[in-house]
Design a protein around this motif. Structure first.
Motif: not given
Length: 282
Positions: A10-15, A194-201, A229-240
């Protein structure tokens, strides 16, 4: 149809992954295999060449004009125009939002007098107006994102395996166009930056895993593949998050993985998953 993930960061390449780029392939009723690219984000062009020769690409589709979705078209221009061995095929059909030609010229400091017409055949999307590319019918839908003319894409295919539908969100927040694009899709490839609770604004920009799943549920999509998903997102959190509202097949896109998308049999429930990962090239 087969979906190969060239890049999904997401948004830029990761490693480990380029930004957004996906290859969709299918064999038509005459036995010809067609390959189309969806988006060409930064880092995609190099990895793409591990999977396919550039001259075997039948068309490129761009969802919107942000660099992480289209900037590597600039490199495709160079590959087509300046290869000393020559380019022995017609220009590549390029379907994109308005202004794509000027956008690409600006990346090289060129003007319309120079043109890139020898490298690309330019087509600008018109909302909800389908275009035909071999066995594919592609329909763009207006979505919500802070750029001129962002689209979600509905890609329908009549191939030797039947009728299948892949929907692609591009970048968007929740909106009616997203649900229209994903209606009864066999696979819904949807961003969840984005992630619920973190990016609601932050609204009118991206989806969370939960909002992606809500769109999939409303659309009656059979499988949901979360991407961007950007590098700071935990994939399992987003899946949940997605699992709290959607009971179809849910996956997290992986770079260089290929997914087989089968037609929806008449006798199975709408949300029964048939998504299959068939391989990953490292």
């Amino acid at each position: 149809m087969r979906l190969t993930v060239i890049g999904c960061s997401g948004s830029f390449p990761s490693a480990t992954s380029p930004a957004s780029c996906y290859m969709i392939s299918a064999t038509d009723l005459n036995g010809k295999t067609w390959r189309i690219l969806v988006d060409m984000g930064n880092g995609a062009l190099g990895v793409l060449q591990r999977h396919v020769k550039l001259e075997d690409i039948d068309a490129i589709l761009i969802s919107h004009l942000h660099p992480d979705h289209c900037i590597d078209l600039s490199g495709v221009h160079v590959a087509v125009k300046w290869d000393p061995r020559g380019w022995n095929k017609p220009p590549i059909p390029l379907y994109a939002p308005e202004g794509i030609h000027e956008y690409l010229l600006n990346t090289h400091g060129l003007t319309m007098e120079t043109s890139m017409d020898t490298e690309f055949t330019f087509h600008e999307w018109q909302a909800e107006q389908p275009v035909n590319i071999g066995p594919f019918t592609v329909t763009p839908y207006d979505v919500i994102h802070p750029v001129v003319a962002p689209y979600a894409l509905r890609i329908e295919c009549d191939s030797d395996q039947g009728h299948t539908i892949i929907a692609y969100s591009g970048d968007t927040d929740s909106c009616p166009g997203l649900v229209k694009a994903a209606h009864q899709a066999d696979l819904f490839l949807c961003e969840a930056a984005y992630q619920e609770g973190r990016d609601d604004h932050l609204r009118g920009i991206h989806l969370t895993g939960k909002r992606a799943a809500e769109a999939a549920k409303e659309a009656g999509a059979r499988n949901l593949l979360l991407t961007h998903l950007p590098v700071w997102n935990n994939p399992e959190t987003i899946r949940a998050e997605a699992e709290t509202v959607y009971d179809g097949g849910i996956g997290i896109a992986e770079a260089s993985a290929t997914y087989v998308v089968h037609p929806r049999p008449q006798h199975i429930p709408a949300h029964t998953t048939t998504l299959k990962v068939i391989g990953k090239r490292l």
